[in-house]
Design an enzyme around this catalytic site. Sequence first.
Site, PDB file in Angstrom:
ATOM      1  N   MET A  27     -20.426  60.843  -3.819  1.00  0.00           N
ATOM      2  CA  MET A  27     -19.549  62.006  -3.933  1.00  0.00           C
ATOM      3  C   MET A  27     -19.216  62.221  -5.397  1.00  0.00           C
ATOM      4  O   MET A  27     -18.758  61.308  -6.079  1.00  0.00           O
ATOM      5  CB  MET A  27     -18.272  61.798  -3.106  1.00  0.00           C
ATOM      6  N   CYS A 111     -27.672  68.864  -0.948  1.00  0.00           N
ATOM      7  CA  CYS A 111     -26.614  69.613  -1.617  1.00  0.00           C
ATOM      8  C   CYS A 111     -26.591  71.072  -1.149  1.00  0.00           C
ATOM      9  O   CYS A 111     -27.596  71.771  -1.244  1.00  0.00           O
ATOM     10  CB  CYS A 111     -26.815  69.564  -3.127  1.00  0.00           C
ATOM     11  N   ASN A 213     -24.758  60.602   9.280  1.00  0.00           N
ATOM     12  CA  ASN A 213     -23.688  60.977   8.360  1.00  0.00           C
ATOM     13  C   ASN A 213     -22.963  62.193   8.934  1.00  0.00           C
ATOM     14  O   ASN A 213     -23.602  63.130   9.410  1.00  0.00           O
ATOM     15  CB  ASN A 213     -24.292  61.294   6.994  1.00  0.00           C
TER      16      ASN A 213
END
Length: 384
Positions: A27, A111, A213
Amino acid sequence: MNSTSTISRPLTIGPMVLDVPVVLAPMAGITNTAFRRLCREFGAGLYVCEMITSRALVERTPETMRLISHHETETPRSVQLYGVDPATVREAVTMIAAENLADHIDLNFGCPVPKVTRKGGGAALPWKRDLFRDIVESAVGAAGPIPVTVKMRKGIDPSHLTYLESARAAQGAGVASIALHARTASEYYSGHSDWDAIATLKDAVSDVPVLGNGDIWSAEDGLEMMRQTGCDGVVVGRGCLGRPWLFGDLAAAFRGESTRFRPTLGQVMQTFRRHAELLAEFFESEERGCRDIRKHVAWYFKGYPVGSDLRVRLATVESLEQLDELLATLDPSEPYPGADAEGPRGRAGHPKRTVLPDGWLDSHTIAGSHAKDLHEAELNTSGG
């Protein structure tokens, strides 16, 4: 299915064996050495650094060389690399291997940030199957014995999914594991992670571990994801913001233990202070470390009786001495507030149309102006 006996097995990623199948997601501005060290003090797993841009690494920009550094206590050392050009990625991975900068390399294809996707990078890139394959093959070929893994999203939007095709290509290229953030780029971080997609990926990919995730807010969430999907491990992102002890809870859960860390306000204060101290060490500047800890205030003290005025003052702290003075005004005996301290944290955002280069979806092959514009997508922006 007996959850503890079935899913508390170690996670093998190439030569690495993790006793606890848990990975800290990179992050931006969060997972620096300071935070990684703090998380390690509570639990076990694989702790990945902030995303490193391949071009910046090859150019040895000072900030990138600082970000890729690891404290001597960190092992294994894990780096996430972002790149859009196979040659530059190959050069960056060659550098990492030759200079012994990491023990594990993860490739970011998740992203969703518009300034990246509008140039064809991030979560938009796997749509170009040839480019995706070339980047992964270049990295694996240059890494030698260092395991290379990939992290991706489901795709651009529900009508343009890429994860299954990309996962098969990555498996064929020789990656050591595949992680799926089970949202599309258009979902950003909103709504709920599609755990069914993780299960579908696990069924489709048989030769390498699959990691899930999305929406791991508690140790129980980690257990439930593995039970529902059959995945081999979990990747934790926003759930650990202001809660580095989540990794201790996950370690206990995967050992089959029911004990969970439910900190008093005093314990939160101590952890917050420790984080600030580690940030000052990382930045080699107490002032900069204190500036950086400010963004963590709301996460750490979520649900605790800390007044708005004090929160504002903590969010403008300039020194460790000032921080200590402010913390001393709190009652350390205040108990854990329960549900008020739990649940989602960090900005979720809203679904939005993914911004792409003109004509990006017309073909799965990279060519023409798209190839020329891609270099502009290699920015120091992380996420996924």
